[in-house]
Enzyme design. Sequence first.
Site, PDB file in Angstrom:
ATOM      1  N   LYS A  10       0.854  -1.205   0.000  1.00  0.00           N
ATOM      2  CA  LYS A  10       0.000   0.000   0.000  1.00  0.00           C
ATOM      3  C   LYS A  10       0.883   1.246   0.000  1.00  0.00           C
ATOM      4  CE  LYS A  10       0.748   1.417   4.471  1.00  0.00           C
ATOM      5  NZ  LYS A  10       1.519   2.617   4.817  1.00  0.00           N
ATOM      6  N   GLY A  99       9.568  -0.401   4.713  1.00  0.00           N
ATOM      7  CA  GLY A  99       9.623   0.654   3.693  1.00  0.00           C
ATOM      8  C   GLY A  99       8.464   1.637   3.766  1.00  0.00           C
ATOM      9  N   GLY A 104       4.653  -5.971   5.877  1.00  0.00           N
ATOM     10  CA  GLY A 104       4.463  -6.920   6.976  1.00  0.00           C
ATOM     11  C   GLY A 104       2.983  -7.083   7.311  1.00  0.00           C
ATOM     12  N   ASP A 161      -2.002  -0.864  10.696  1.00  0.00           N
ATOM     13  CA  ASP A 161      -2.301  -0.834   9.262  1.00  0.00           C
ATOM     14  C   ASP A 161      -2.480  -2.234   8.662  1.00  0.00           C
ATOM     15  OD1 ASP A 161       0.352  -1.405   9.258  1.00  0.00           O
ATOM     16  OD2 ASP A 161       0.992   0.278   8.008  1.00  0.00           O
TER      17      ASP A 161
END
Length: 362
Positions: A10, A99, A104, A161
Amino acid sequence: MPTRVRSHAKINLGLAIGAPRRDGFHALTTVYQTLELHDVVTVTARRAGTRAIRLTSSDARVPLDRKNTAYKMVELVLDELGVAADVLVDIDKRLPVQGGMGAGSANAVAALVGLEVELAALSSTGNKGPRDQGTEAGTRELGTSRWQARRLEVAAQVGSDVPLFLIGGTVLGVDRGQEVYPLPDLEAMWCVVALPEVGVSTPQAFRDWDALCASDGLTEEGSAGKLNELSRAYASAFAEAIPGGGVGAGSSGVLSAGKDLAGPQESALVRAGISSWIQNDFERVVFSQHPSLAEIKRLLAASGKPEAALCAMLSGSGSALFGLYRTKGDAEAAQARLQSASVASALTKTLPRREYWGQMLL
Ligand code: C5P
């Protein structure tokens, strides 16, 4: 039979952060957007008397224990369903580790989706003994609407997230990022992701943000109004930008994936004027720590040029940055600019909700 699942990345189309809360988290308002870029997660589940979870990965930097979000997800789901099984999760890493692209977190949802398929297959096949009754009952639960709601809660427990990946496409995220709402989908757009060598620690970026809030005198109460206003602005801008797109609509279908975006059709981002006002608050603290990232944003943006990005910014707390482009040619030109500055990059497209779910199982 192992189940192979695409675990998509994303980006954040804007990220506004509030002052630190008493619970240690930060309220935020963001729009998540899934990308075609993905890892591949393979899940294998076998009947077993006791629970066993094992992880393998192609990348030595991926933790293989409870620290791994995919491990946490499998553990919580088996607990939740009351199922004992021997579960193997392999993570074939193609996305950057840490990143700011949610790799993850996406791995955790891919592990959940793979596990659901595997458990359903287990309950429909093989010789069933008394010890399989738990698996049977747990698997029946999978098909219920109660489970659909519960898996969102389990995802939020794994990380802020993670839940967005149970929706996919264009997603509004509020509270600490775990409260998610499907937005009308943006059409597929060309996207260049710059992958700088520097690493950014998210907890450190939040600590730097806290110092900035303290010096600016921004309080939790003071930032709440700003974040609520922004959530409303996002919801109405997206609904207006996408013809016939009420909140909760599926893919806009404005352009089918694979077509170039050149032509009379303007991006919904531009139609709504969203590209002119979205920003990522993390840039304020991350760019001062890593000035090279501000330079990469400039290379991605090419402001004032015909091939300029629709928007270019840091994703999450970085270190990945992205640019969105009208045409494949504009995106390739951005990659060439990055290459001449020796910055690695990947060419991809944004992935609307329908395609996100349609392409998930390999
Ligand atoms: O929820 P997650 O495990 O991804 O959060 C990791 C860390 O990031 C938290 O412990 C917290 O320090 C920080 N965080 C935050 N505010 C958020 C999300 C994460 O401060 N909204």
